[in-house]
Design an enzyme around this catalytic site. Structure first.
Site, PDB file in Angstrom:
ATOM      1  N   ASP A   1       6.999 -91.728  76.684  1.00 40.48           N
ATOM      2  CA  ASP A   1       7.950 -92.254  75.681  1.00 40.48           C
ATOM      3  C   ASP A   1       9.027 -93.119  76.342  1.00 40.48           C
ATOM      4  OD1 ASP A   1       8.675 -92.607  73.052  1.00 40.48           O
ATOM      5  OD2 ASP A   1       9.899 -90.793  72.922  1.00 40.48           O
TER       6      ASP A   1
ATOM      7  N   GLY B   1      16.533 -83.234  67.170  1.00 39.45           N
ATOM      8  CA  GLY B   1      17.718 -82.451  66.853  1.00 39.45           C
ATOM      9  C   GLY B   1      18.970 -83.295  67.026  1.00 39.45           C
ATOM     10  N   SER B   2      20.056 -82.666  67.480  1.00 36.35           N
ATOM     11  CA  SER B   2      21.327 -83.377  67.634  1.00 36.35           C
ATOM     12  C   SER B   2      21.870 -83.212  69.052  1.00 36.35           C
ATOM     13  CB  SER B   2      22.367 -82.844  66.636  1.00 36.35           C
ATOM     14  OG  SER B   2      21.908 -83.015  65.304  1.00 36.35           O
ATOM     15  N   VAL B   3      22.686 -84.191  69.485  1.00 35.49           N
ATOM     16  CA  VAL B   3      23.308 -84.156  70.813  1.00 35.49           C
ATOM     17  C   VAL B   3      24.821 -84.171  70.651  1.00 35.49           C
ATOM     18  CG1 VAL B   3      23.542 -85.294  73.054  1.00 35.49           C
ATOM     19  CG2 VAL B   3      21.359 -85.373  71.836  1.00 35.49           C
TER      20      VAL B   3
ATOM     21  N   GLY C   1      18.362 -87.288  66.302  1.00 37.70           N
ATOM     22  CA  GLY C   1      17.013 -87.827  66.211  1.00 37.70           C
ATOM     23  C   GLY C   1      16.050 -86.771  65.733  1.00 37.70           C
ATOM     24  N   GLY C   2      14.742 -87.058  65.865  1.00 40.98           N
ATOM     25  CA  GLY C   2      13.734 -86.117  65.428  1.00 40.98           C
ATOM     26  C   GLY C   2      13.776 -84.813  66.207  1.00 40.98           C
TER      27      GLY C   2
ATOM     28  N   LYS D   1      21.969 -81.044  74.037  1.00 40.25           N
ATOM     29  CA  LYS D   1      20.945 -81.331  73.029  1.00 40.25           C
ATOM     30  C   LYS D   1      20.531 -80.022  72.359  1.00 40.25           C
ATOM     31  CE  LYS D   1      17.358 -83.999  74.079  1.00 40.25           C
ATOM     32  NZ  LYS D   1      16.016 -84.379  74.601  1.00 40.25           N
TER      33      LYS D   1
END
Length: 353
Positions: free
Chosen positions: A185, A72-74, A69-70, A88
């Site tokens: 969020d 980064g990566s998981v 996602g915005g 993450k």
């Protein structure tokens, strides 16, 4: 003349390049200086500090990506104990370091059955990572995007249990901690499900903490995801920003779980209208709300969907003062102790809650 111009260009290009490198390096160092200063100032953090080498080992060189996602990566990882975790990796574009600090500040200090647990973190000058408990059933979003007959379908009893769990988690953030924490969020993507489908609120990158003695929070810009953002975050003339912003997002999450958000507006001439306004207009015209699979529901399921619908409508009222607190929602446990009337909503208990 041409020679002089060429000389200026030859001299100027390295100068500009060097200036850019200097600025990027300065910004990079200031980012991690902020993170380092933050970590040094904390003496009550529960998570473990990992090196980037540890992070690479536990993810086996970032072999299995779970999502992106915005932020980064998981990746999926495994601790030495054999316990599965989700790692993450925060993108470099994220950081004046605030997302990292927000996550560690919130999830690093609290523990609740409906809040994702931060196991550890990594901050070593060039990399920022957060290590969480692994949630084998993924996010709530994938169960809402699939068809009702699909393998990922949820029963209404399970949806109600998930909804109650999310409400408990938000209520804890608002009233159960030393500091009041606003998530900003709340949405299906940020609700993770463990092996028993117990919901865990995740992603505190936009969260803001402030004193329990304060009812109003000051923010410099709107934050959150379009479709779930409370209207006062976009137009300050509607009302002050407070914990009621999370209540609104919770109501929109319920609308998504009920499939009302997409089913009601889709393919209509009012599809561009602000959703709560559309709902109010819908009621003013004496029209009923129809759940997607209403004809196939049994008596108990209809009761569940009705309660969830009423709570959702209670939470997405335009004026934040008219919305309930999450503790009110929990007290009522989705009982219908307020009325829907033609022309609007009212309750003898919600005012001032």
């Amino acid at each position: 003349m041409v020679i002089n111009l060429a000389m200026k260009i030859l001299i100027g290009i390295p100068f500009v390049f060097g200036l850019l490198v200097y600025k990027l390096r300065t910004r990079h160092l200031s980012t991690f200086n902020a993170i380092e200063n933050f970590l040094r100032s904390q003496n009550n953090l529960m998570p473990i500090s990992y090196s980037y080498s540890d992070i690479k080992k536990m993810t086996k060189g970032f072999r299995e990506k779970l999502g992106e996602g915005g932020y980064g990566s998981v990746y999926k990882g495994k601790l030495r104990s054999g316990r599965d975790v989700a790692v993450k990796i925060l993108g470099k574009n994220k950081s004046n370091g605030q997302d990292f600090i927000n996550e560690v500040t919130t999830t690093g200090r609290i523990h609740h059955v409906n809040i994702v647990r931060l196991v550890g973190y990594c901050a070593d000058m060039s990399h920022c990572a957060l290590v969480y408990d692994f949630m084998p059933n993924g996010s709530l979003e994938k169960y809402l995007c699939c068809k009702k007959s699909g393998i990922h379908s949820l029963t209404w009893e399970k949806k109600q249990a998930i909804t109650l769990g999310v409400a408990q988690g938000i209520e804890y953030l608002h009233r159960g901690c030393d500091m009041r924490i606003l998530h900003f969020d709340i949405k299906p993507h940020n609700i993770l499900l463990d092996d028993n489908f117990t919901p865990k609120i995740s992603d505190f990158g936009l969260a803001k903490s402030y004193s329990n003695e304060t009812s109003i929070v000051t923010i410099t810009a709107a934050r959150g995801t379009i479709g779930y953002v409370a209207p006062e975050l976009i137009n300050r003339g509607i009302g002050a920003v407070s914990y009621k912003a999370d209540v609104y997002s919770f109501g929109m999450l319920l609308m998504e779980m009920l499939s009302l958000k997409k089913n009601l507006i889709q393919n209509t001439e009012l599809s561009s209208q602000y959703f709560p306004d559309w709902i109010y207009d819908h009621f003013n015209k004496s029209k009923d709300l129809e759940i997607g699979d209403a004809e196939e529901l049994g008596c108990e399921e209809r009761k569940i969907t009705r309660k969830m619908t009423i709570v959702a409508l209670w939470c997405i009222q335009m004026n934040p003062v008219d919305r309930p607190s999450m503790s009110k929602v929990m007290e009522e446990k989705f009982r219908e102790k307020f009325n829907l009337v033609r022309g609007g909503f009212y309750t003898d208990e919600v005012q001032g809650s």
